[in-house]
Scaffold this motif. Structure first.
Motif, PDB file in Angstrom:
ATOM      1  N   SER A  63      28.631 -39.280   2.759  1.00  0.00           N
ATOM      2  CA  SER A  63      28.757 -37.962   2.138  1.00  0.00           C
ATOM      3  C   SER A  63      30.181 -37.402   2.158  1.00  0.00           C
ATOM      4  CB  SER A  63      27.805 -36.975   2.820  1.00  0.00           C
ATOM      5  OG  SER A  63      28.156 -36.807   4.174  1.00  0.00           O
ATOM      6  N   GLU A 102      25.752 -31.313  -4.761  1.00  0.00           N
ATOM      7  CA  GLU A 102      25.344 -31.395  -6.160  1.00  0.00           C
ATOM      8  C   GLU A 102      26.254 -30.535  -7.033  1.00  0.00           C
ATOM      9  OE1 GLU A 102      21.330 -31.340  -8.869  1.00  0.00           O
ATOM     10  OE2 GLU A 102      21.217 -31.622  -6.717  1.00  0.00           O
ATOM     11  N   GLY A 103      26.711 -31.113  -8.129  1.00  0.00           N
ATOM     12  CA  GLY A 103      27.559 -30.412  -9.076  1.00  0.00           C
ATOM     13  C   GLY A 103      29.049 -30.518  -8.806  1.00  0.00           C
ATOM     14  N   LYS A 127      31.172 -36.732 -11.049  1.00  0.00           N
ATOM     15  CA  LYS A 127      30.448 -35.484 -10.793  1.00  0.00           C
ATOM     16  C   LYS A 127      29.134 -35.845 -10.117  1.00  0.00           C
ATOM     17  CE  LYS A 127      28.656 -31.289 -12.889  1.00  0.00           C
ATOM     18  NZ  LYS A 127      28.503 -30.520 -14.130  1.00  0.00           N
ATOM     19  N   VAL A 128      28.847 -35.175  -9.009  1.00  0.00           N
ATOM     20  CA  VAL A 128      27.617 -35.432  -8.257  1.00  0.00           C
ATOM     21  C   VAL A 128      26.433 -34.879  -9.046  1.00  0.00           C
ATOM     22  CG1 VAL A 128      26.375 -35.018  -6.100  1.00  0.00           C
ATOM     23  CG2 VAL A 128      28.856 -35.362  -6.063  1.00  0.00           C
ATOM     24  N   THR A 129      25.461 -35.737  -9.310  1.00  0.00           N
ATOM     25  CA  THR A 129      24.281 -35.339 -10.066  1.00  0.00           C
ATOM     26  C   THR A 129      23.046 -35.187  -9.192  1.00  0.00           C
ATOM     27  OG1 THR A 129      23.797 -37.648 -10.577  1.00  0.00           O
ATOM     28  CG2 THR A 129      25.115 -36.418 -12.178  1.00  0.00           C
ATOM     29  N   GLU A 130      23.096 -35.748  -7.988  1.00  0.00           N
ATOM     30  CA  GLU A 130      21.985 -35.610  -7.046  1.00  0.00           C
ATOM     31  C   GLU A 130      22.545 -35.688  -5.642  1.00  0.00           C
ATOM     32  OE1 GLU A 130      17.565 -37.490  -6.207  1.00  0.00           O
ATOM     33  OE2 GLU A 130      19.078 -38.771  -7.109  1.00  0.00           O
ATOM     34  N   TYR A 131      22.157 -34.740  -4.803  1.00  0.00           N
ATOM     35  CA  TYR A 131      22.612 -34.743  -3.419  1.00  0.00           C
ATOM     36  C   TYR A 131      21.516 -34.132  -2.552  1.00  0.00           C
ATOM     37  CZ  TYR A 131      25.525 -34.363   0.684  1.00  0.00           C
ATOM     38  OH  TYR A 131      26.030 -34.504   1.948  1.00  0.00           O
ATOM     39  N   VAL A 138      22.080 -39.651  -2.833  1.00  0.00           N
ATOM     40  CA  VAL A 138      23.328 -39.160  -3.439  1.00  0.00           C
ATOM     41  C   VAL A 138      23.604 -40.010  -4.677  1.00  0.00           C
ATOM     42  CG1 VAL A 138      24.814 -40.592  -1.943  1.00  0.00           C
ATOM     43  CG2 VAL A 138      25.743 -38.538  -3.038  1.00  0.00           C
ATOM     44  N   TRP A 171      26.100 -39.963  -8.524  1.00  0.00           N
ATOM     45  CA  TRP A 171      27.113 -39.327  -9.344  1.00  0.00           C
ATOM     46  C   TRP A 171      27.335 -40.170 -10.585  1.00  0.00           C
ATOM     47  CZ3 TRP A 171      28.384 -41.404  -4.544  1.00  0.00           C
ATOM     48  CH2 TRP A 171      29.134 -42.564  -4.563  1.00  0.00           C
TER      49      TRP A 171
END
Length: 101
Positions: free
Chosen positions: A39, A66-67, A82-86, A97, A99
């Motif tokens: 992370s 996220e985001g 860009k993080v799409t799921e966290y 996680v 992106w």
């Protein structure tokens, strides 16, 4: 299944230009020991030689969320991501996680 990959429609393997999924099963380590390494992109080069120069945009970080938008290089290739799921791990549930970049 709790640990399946939720591929966005435009990124389904075989239909996207490129995709990657990494999984390693290691005995004797806990998610509490591993999650901080996954992370925090600044730690990636300490254990993965093909990761370099991680940094965040917009004064974010040092942890993914996220985001968030961030940058790193892999195999010398620049990636603006860009993080799409966290989803940090919890008791009985794996962390997630994802992106795109």
């Amino acid at each position: 299944m709790a640990n399946e990959i939720f591929w966005p429609q435009d990124y389904v393997p075989g239909f996207a230009d490129n995709f990657a999924s990494n999984e390693v099963i290691v005995a004797g380590l806990t998610v509490a020991e591993i999650w901080p390494l996954l992370s925090h992109p600044a730690k990636w080069p300490t254990y993965y030689a093909n990761s370099a120069n991680p940094r965040f945009y917009d004064d974010k970080g040092p942890e993914l969320a996220e985001g968030i938008q961030f940058y790193f290089e892999t195999f010398g290739f620049p990636v603006q991501a860009k993080v799409t799921e966290y989803v940090p791990p919890t008791a009985g549930q794996p962390g997630r996680v994802a992106w795109h970049g």
